[in-house]
Design a protein around this motif. Structure first.
Motif, PDB file in Angstrom:
ATOM      1  N   SER A   1       0.809  -1.210   0.000  1.00  0.00           N
ATOM      2  CA  SER A   1       0.000   0.000   0.000  1.00  0.00           C
ATOM      3  C   SER A   1       0.843   1.260   0.000  1.00  0.00           C
ATOM      4  O   SER A   1       0.393   2.330   0.363  1.00  0.00           O
ATOM      5  N   GLU A   2       2.104   1.142  -0.414  1.00  0.00           N
ATOM      6  CA  GLU A   2       2.966   2.317  -0.356  1.00  0.00           C
ATOM      7  C   GLU A   2       2.490   3.425  -1.286  1.00  0.00           C
ATOM      8  O   GLU A   2       1.811   3.194  -2.282  1.00  0.00           O
ATOM      9  N   TYR A   3       2.871   4.628  -0.924  1.00  0.00           N
ATOM     10  CA  TYR A   3       2.447   5.813  -1.660  1.00  0.00           C
ATOM     11  C   TYR A   3       3.280   5.980  -2.917  1.00  0.00           C
ATOM     12  O   TYR A   3       2.778   6.279  -3.992  1.00  0.00           O
ATOM     13  N   ASN A   4       4.570   5.782  -2.763  1.00  0.00           N
ATOM     14  CA  ASN A   4       5.489   5.939  -3.885  1.00  0.00           C
ATOM     15  C   ASN A   4       5.518   4.641  -4.685  1.00  0.00           C
ATOM     16  O   ASN A   4       6.284   3.738  -4.411  1.00  0.00           O
ATOM     17  N   ARG A   5       4.616   4.538  -5.658  1.00  0.00           N
ATOM     18  CA  ARG A   5       4.432   3.252  -6.330  1.00  0.00           C
ATOM     19  C   ARG A   5       5.243   3.167  -7.618  1.00  0.00           C
ATOM     20  O   ARG A   5       5.080   3.956  -8.519  1.00  0.00           O
TER      21      ARG A   5
ATOM     22  N   LYS B   1      11.098  10.716   0.190  1.00  0.00           N
ATOM     23  CA  LYS B   1      10.178   9.588   0.007  1.00  0.00           C
ATOM     24  C   LYS B   1       9.607   9.157   1.344  1.00  0.00           C
ATOM     25  O   LYS B   1       8.408   8.901   1.481  1.00  0.00           O
ATOM     26  N   ALA B   2      10.465   9.071   2.344  1.00  0.00           N
ATOM     27  CA  ALA B   2      10.012   8.652   3.672  1.00  0.00           C
ATOM     28  C   ALA B   2       8.966   9.639   4.192  1.00  0.00           C
ATOM     29  O   ALA B   2       7.948   9.255   4.758  1.00  0.00           O
ATOM     30  N   TYR B   3       9.210  10.901   3.954  1.00  0.00           N
ATOM     31  CA  TYR B   3       8.298  11.961   4.383  1.00  0.00           C
ATOM     32  C   TYR B   3       6.919  11.754   3.775  1.00  0.00           C
ATOM     33  O   TYR B   3       5.896  11.794   4.469  1.00  0.00           O
ATOM     34  N   LEU B   4       6.894  11.495   2.468  1.00  0.00           N
ATOM     35  CA  LEU B   4       5.606  11.292   1.802  1.00  0.00           C
ATOM     36  C   LEU B   4       4.889  10.043   2.307  1.00  0.00           C
ATOM     37  O   LEU B   4       3.675  10.024   2.461  1.00  0.00           O
ATOM     38  N   GLU B   5       5.668   8.981   2.585  1.00  0.00           N
ATOM     39  CA  GLU B   5       5.045   7.758   3.085  1.00  0.00           C
ATOM     40  C   GLU B   5       4.418   8.001   4.454  1.00  0.00           C
ATOM     41  O   GLU B   5       3.324   7.544   4.742  1.00  0.00           O
ATOM     42  N   ILE B   6       5.128   8.746   5.308  1.00  0.00           N
ATOM     43  CA  ILE B   6       4.648   8.988   6.666  1.00  0.00           C
ATOM     44  C   ILE B   6       3.331   9.752   6.637  1.00  0.00           C
ATOM     45  O   ILE B   6       2.445   9.527   7.436  1.00  0.00           O
ATOM     46  N   LYS B   7       3.199  10.648   5.698  1.00  0.00           N
ATOM     47  CA  LYS B   7       1.965  11.421   5.605  1.00  0.00           C
ATOM     48  C   LYS B   7       0.753  10.542   5.356  1.00  0.00           C
ATOM     49  O   LYS B   7      -0.369  10.920   5.669  1.00  0.00           O
ATOM     50  N   ASN B   8       1.009   9.361   4.777  1.00  0.00           N
ATOM     51  CA  ASN B   8      -0.061   8.405   4.563  1.00  0.00           C
ATOM     52  C   ASN B   8      -1.244   8.980   3.794  1.00  0.00           C
ATOM     53  O   ASN B   8      -2.392   8.806   4.169  1.00  0.00           O
ATOM     54  N   ARG B   9      -0.969   9.693   2.750  1.00  0.00           N
ATOM     55  CA  ARG B   9      -2.040  10.240   1.928  1.00  0.00           C
ATOM     56  C   ARG B   9      -2.678   9.156   1.079  1.00  0.00           C
ATOM     57  O   ARG B   9      -2.042   8.145   0.812  1.00  0.00           O
ATOM     58  N   PRO B  10      -3.915   9.380   0.645  1.00  0.00           N
ATOM     59  CA  PRO B  10      -4.500   8.404  -0.271  1.00  0.00           C
ATOM     60  C   PRO B  10      -3.727   8.406  -1.586  1.00  0.00           C
ATOM     61  O   PRO B  10      -3.153   9.428  -1.966  1.00  0.00           O
ATOM     62  N   ILE B  11      -3.718   7.268  -2.258  1.00  0.00           N
ATOM     63  CA  ILE B  11      -2.948   7.155  -3.492  1.00  0.00           C
ATOM     64  C   ILE B  11      -3.650   7.896  -4.631  1.00  0.00           C
ATOM     65  O   ILE B  11      -3.032   8.400  -5.548  1.00  0.00           O
ATOM     66  N   TYR B  12      -4.992   7.970  -4.531  1.00  0.00           N
ATOM     67  CA  TYR B  12      -5.748   8.732  -5.526  1.00  0.00           C
ATOM     68  C   TYR B  12      -7.055   9.206  -4.916  1.00  0.00           C
ATOM     69  O   TYR B  12      -7.468   8.706  -3.862  1.00  0.00           O
ATOM     70  N   ILE B  13      -7.691  10.154  -5.552  1.00  0.00           N
ATOM     71  CA  ILE B  13      -9.020  10.582  -5.121  1.00  0.00           C
ATOM     72  C   ILE B  13      -9.951  10.488  -6.317  1.00  0.00           C
ATOM     73  O   ILE B  13      -9.680  11.074  -7.374  1.00  0.00           O
ATOM     74  N   ALA B  14     -11.011   9.712  -6.177  1.00  0.00           N
ATOM     75  CA  ALA B  14     -11.954   9.536  -7.281  1.00  0.00           C
ATOM     76  C   ALA B  14     -13.095  10.514  -7.114  1.00  0.00           C
ATOM     77  O   ALA B  14     -13.611  10.695  -6.009  1.00  0.00           O
ATOM     78  N   LYS B  15     -13.479  11.168  -8.198  1.00  0.00           N
ATOM     79  CA  LYS B  15     -14.609  12.096  -8.080  1.00  0.00           C
ATOM     80  C   LYS B  15     -15.870  11.522  -8.732  1.00  0.00           C
ATOM     81  O   LYS B  15     -16.963  12.017  -8.508  1.00  0.00           O
TER      82      LYS B  15
END
Ligand code: UDP
Ligand code: MG
Length: 315
Positions: free
Chosen positions: A180-184, A297-311
């Motif tokens: 489930s990593e952010y940086n895919r 990269k570690a910073y972005l992973e820690i933020k745990n943002r969703p990988i995408y947002i569907a509208k």
């Protein structure tokens, strides 16, 4: 024929401004899947990656004429990797094919891939592009370097020309989704999950229409991302570099001391000094840059943002 025994194949297609080719893609895809209709039901999962053209309209239209067409539309452009993740998470198939919309991954190979996955008992069949067309000489040179470097750095075994065009079993897809990593970096992820992959070669084809979304620089930065995502070797290289430089500095100090003792101290040596200062400064920046890449990269992973947002979606 027993209807209930049919398995489902999902075709996952990330699309970004593909209005020029989407209809043609759909037609070719359907006629290819039709060959398998005796054994497989199908669904097509389109991902609209924040397109600014009519891509989404075409998807809506297709989903009206074909109930097996699903689509997910992102709130903005999240990149192909996010599209792949969204598509794979929504695909329900026992088998899942991932492919580009621009017909550079020709749908006519799907039946062959299906045969291969059944015969070989592998969990994934990947398509390997042979020889980029003459046009992009520079690109293909760097692309070859990339594959070599990637397999050295990441202990991965990525054959040259490996594309994202792939048929996977449910087990394989579930494993990919469990990451489930952010940086895919999909190529790396596919490799990391293991299983056996069979590679089928196919001749390179031109885009059927529209434009590529990749410039040389975006490809370069993509490869750097890939390396950072799947290897920590650059960090090790940085430390080794530091050790080597320290050793050289030590030897040089000894030489300078000896020289002074033997011959006294002439005023020469300015160029050497400048060279050494520049080299040390450059190296330090390089190593700090490498550290920075991992830190970012570690910073972005820690933020745990969703990988995408569907509208908008119909799945
Ligand atoms: N793509 C995407 N989001 C992006 C860029 C590309 O979904 O931000 C899709 C694009 O629509 C296509 C696939 O990824 O289906 C491959 O893109 P492209 O053909 O531009 O890459 P190339 O084949 O030149 O490497
Ligand atoms: Mg393409």
């Amino acid at each position: 024929m027993e209807e209930t025994e049919k398995k489902l194949i999902s075709v996952v297609v990330p699309c970004y401004n593909e209005e020029a080719v989407l209809m043609q893609f759909y037609d070719e895809c359907i006629s290819s899947i039709d060959e398998l209709s005796g054994e497989l039901d199908y669904e097509i999962v389109f991902i609209d990656d924040g397109s600014s053209d009519k891509t989404l309209d075409i998807m809506r239209e297709l989903s009206k004429i074909d109930v097996n067409v699903k689509y997910i539309s992102f709130s903005r452009n999240f990149g192909k990797e996010a599209g792949i993740f969204a598509g794979l998470s929504h695909a329900k198939g026992d088998y899942v094919v991932l492919m580009d919309a621009d017909l550079q991954h020709p749908p006519k190979y799907i039946p062959r891939m299906y045969d291969a996955i059944k015969e070989s008992g592998c969990d994934s069949v990947g398509m390997r592009r042979i020889r980029r067309s003459k046009k992009g000489r520079v690109r293909s040179f760097f692309s070859r370097r990339f594959f070599r470097l990637m397999s050295k750095l990441g202990n991965t075994d990525l054959p040259e020309g490996a594309t994202d065009f792939r048929l996977m079993t449910r087990a394989f897809v579930d494993s990919v989704l469990s990451m489930s990593e952010y940086n895919r970096f999909t190529k790396g992820i596919f490799n990391w999950v293991g299983y056996k992959t069979q590679w089928l070669p196919y001749p390179d084809t031109e885009r059927a229409g529209g434009k590529t979304k990749w410039s040389f620089w975006s490809l370069l930065s993509y490869s750097v991302e890939g390396m950072v995502a799947f290897s920590t070797k650059p960090l090790a290289i940085a430390s080794v570099l530091g050790i080597v430089i320290c050793f050289i500095a030590f030897v040089m100090t000894a030489v300078v001391v000896l020289k002074t003792l033997i011959w006294g101290e002439p005023v020469a040596g300015f160029p050497t000094l400048i060279t050494v200062i520049l080299m040390m400064g450059g190296l330090q920046l390089l190593v700090m840059g490498i550290l920075g890449q991992y830190f970012a990269k570690a910073y972005l992973e820690i933020k745990n943002r969703p990988i995408y947002i569907a509208k908008e979606k119909n799945v």
